[in-house]
Scaffold this motif. Structure first.
Motif, short mmCIF file in Angstrom:
data_model
loop_
_atom_site.label_atom_id
_atom_site.label_comp_id
_atom_site.label_asym_id
_atom_site.label_seq_id
_atom_site.Cartn_x
_atom_site.Cartn_y
_atom_site.Cartn_z
N LEU A 167 0.83 -1.21 0.00
CA LEU A 167 0.00 0.00 0.00
C LEU A 167 0.86 1.26 0.00
N ALA A 168 1.94 1.24 0.77
CA ALA A 168 2.85 2.39 0.82
C ALA A 168 3.53 2.59 -0.53
N LEU A 169 3.91 1.50 -1.18
CA LEU A 169 4.53 1.62 -2.51
C LEU A 169 3.53 2.20 -3.50
N TYR A 218 2.18 -4.39 -11.09
CA TYR A 218 2.19 -2.93 -11.13
C TYR A 218 2.39 -2.53 -12.58
N ILE A 219 1.75 -1.48 -13.01
CA ILE A 219 2.04 -0.87 -14.31
C ILE A 219 2.57 0.52 -14.01
N VAL A 220 3.77 0.79 -14.49
CA VAL A 220 4.38 2.09 -14.25
C VAL A 220 4.68 2.75 -15.59
N ASP A 221 4.62 4.06 -15.62
CA ASP A 221 4.89 4.84 -16.82
C ASP A 221 6.11 5.70 -16.54
N VAL A 222 7.26 5.24 -17.03
CA VAL A 222 8.54 5.89 -16.75
C VAL A 222 9.32 6.05 -18.05
N ASP A 223 10.42 6.77 -18.00
CA ASP A 223 11.20 7.08 -19.20
C ASP A 223 12.14 5.97 -19.65
N SER A 224 12.50 5.05 -18.75
CA SER A 224 13.49 4.05 -19.14
C SER A 224 13.27 2.74 -18.39
N VAL A 225 13.85 1.69 -18.95
CA VAL A 225 13.80 0.39 -18.29
C VAL A 225 14.56 0.45 -16.97
N ASP A 226 15.60 1.26 -16.89
CA ASP A 226 16.35 1.39 -15.64
C ASP A 226 15.46 1.93 -14.52
N ALA A 235 3.36 5.87 -2.83
CA ALA A 235 4.59 6.56 -3.26
C ALA A 235 4.65 6.69 -4.78
N LEU A 236 4.32 5.60 -5.48
CA LEU A 236 4.37 5.65 -6.95
C LEU A 236 3.32 6.60 -7.50
N ALA A 237 2.16 6.64 -6.86
CA ALA A 237 1.11 7.59 -7.28
C ALA A 237 1.60 9.02 -7.06
N ALA A 238 2.22 9.27 -5.91
CA ALA A 238 2.74 10.61 -5.60
C ALA A 238 3.84 11.01 -6.58
N GLU A 239 4.62 10.03 -7.03
CA GLU A 239 5.69 10.29 -8.01
C GLU A 239 5.14 10.47 -9.42
N VAL A 268 4.00 8.07 -11.43
CA VAL A 268 4.40 7.01 -12.37
C VAL A 268 3.50 5.78 -12.32
N LEU A 269 2.57 5.72 -11.37
CA LEU A 269 1.72 4.54 -11.24
C LEU A 269 0.56 4.60 -12.22
N ALA A 270 0.47 3.60 -13.10
CA ALA A 270 -0.64 3.52 -14.03
C ALA A 270 -1.67 2.49 -13.57
N GLY A 271 -1.29 1.64 -12.62
CA GLY A 271 -2.21 0.65 -12.08
C GLY A 271 -1.46 -0.41 -11.30
N SER A 272 -2.17 -1.06 -10.38
CA SER A 272 -1.59 -2.17 -9.64
C SER A 272 -2.71 -2.96 -8.99
N GLU A 273 -2.50 -4.24 -8.89
CA GLU A 273 -3.47 -5.11 -8.23
C GLU A 273 -2.77 -6.38 -7.77
N GLY A 274 -3.26 -6.92 -6.67
CA GLY A 274 -2.91 -8.28 -6.28
C GLY A 274 -3.97 -9.20 -6.86
N LEU A 275 -3.62 -10.42 -7.09
CA LEU A 275 -4.55 -11.37 -7.69
C LEU A 275 -4.93 -12.47 -6.70
N GLN A 276 -6.16 -12.93 -6.80
CA GLN A 276 -6.63 -14.05 -5.98
C GLN A 276 -5.86 -15.31 -6.39
N PRO A 277 -5.88 -16.35 -5.55
CA PRO A 277 -5.14 -17.58 -5.86
C PRO A 277 -5.59 -18.21 -7.20
N VAL A 278 -4.68 -18.96 -7.77
CA VAL A 278 -4.91 -19.56 -9.09
C VAL A 278 -6.12 -20.50 -9.11
N ASP A 279 -6.48 -21.06 -7.97
CA ASP A 279 -7.64 -21.96 -7.97
C ASP A 279 -8.96 -21.22 -8.13
N THR A 280 -8.94 -19.89 -8.13
CA THR A 280 -10.15 -19.09 -8.38
C THR A 280 -10.24 -18.64 -9.84
#
Length: 123
Positions: A33-35, A85-93, A38-42, A44-56
């Motif tokens: 949640l803190a990340l 996470y999906i981030v929108d940044v200038d470089s792979v680094d 932070a990414l939203a404040a920076e 660069v965050l375009a989206g993020s989600e955790g996923l339910q277990p594979v059996d669902t």
């Protein structure tokens, strides 16, 4: 450019998770949640989600115009996608630096992959 940071669950990461106390697990979740914050404040965050277990999960395919679904888990999956996470940044680094901040990177590896820019396709 957008990058997808994939969080994989595997036997090693699950074993590490099992060793955590309830407090450590809660702190781990709060770290995500803190990340996010932070990414939203920076900006660069375009989206993020955790996923339910594979059996669902459901697997979907279309054959001869007919939709076919099957329930998970699929085959003997030892590793599965746990979140992203999906981030929108200038470089792979920059994307790699963000991936290093993902709490799951402490227990295993997270994957960084460029997102294909569909706007480049001709209409």
């Amino acid at each position: 450019m957008k990058y997808l940071i994939l969080i994989h669950s595997n036997p090693a990461s699950r074993a590490a998770w099992e060793q955590l106390s309830e407090e450590q697990r809660a702190n781990f979740g709060h770290s995500h949640l803190a990340l996010n914050d932070a990414l939203a404040a920076e900006g660069v965050l375009a989206g993020s989600e955790g996923l339910q277990p594979v059996d669902t999960a459901k697997r979907v395919s279309v054959r001869d115009g007919r939709t076919i679904t099957s329930d998970g888990p699929f085959a003997e999956v030892k590793e599965h996608l746990a979140g992203f996470y999906i981030v929108d940044v200038d470089s792979v680094d920059e994307a790699v630096a963000i991936a290093a901040r993902v709490p799951d990177a402490q227990f295993g590896a997270v994957e960084v992959r460029p997102v294909y820019d569909m706007s480049q396709l001709e209409s």
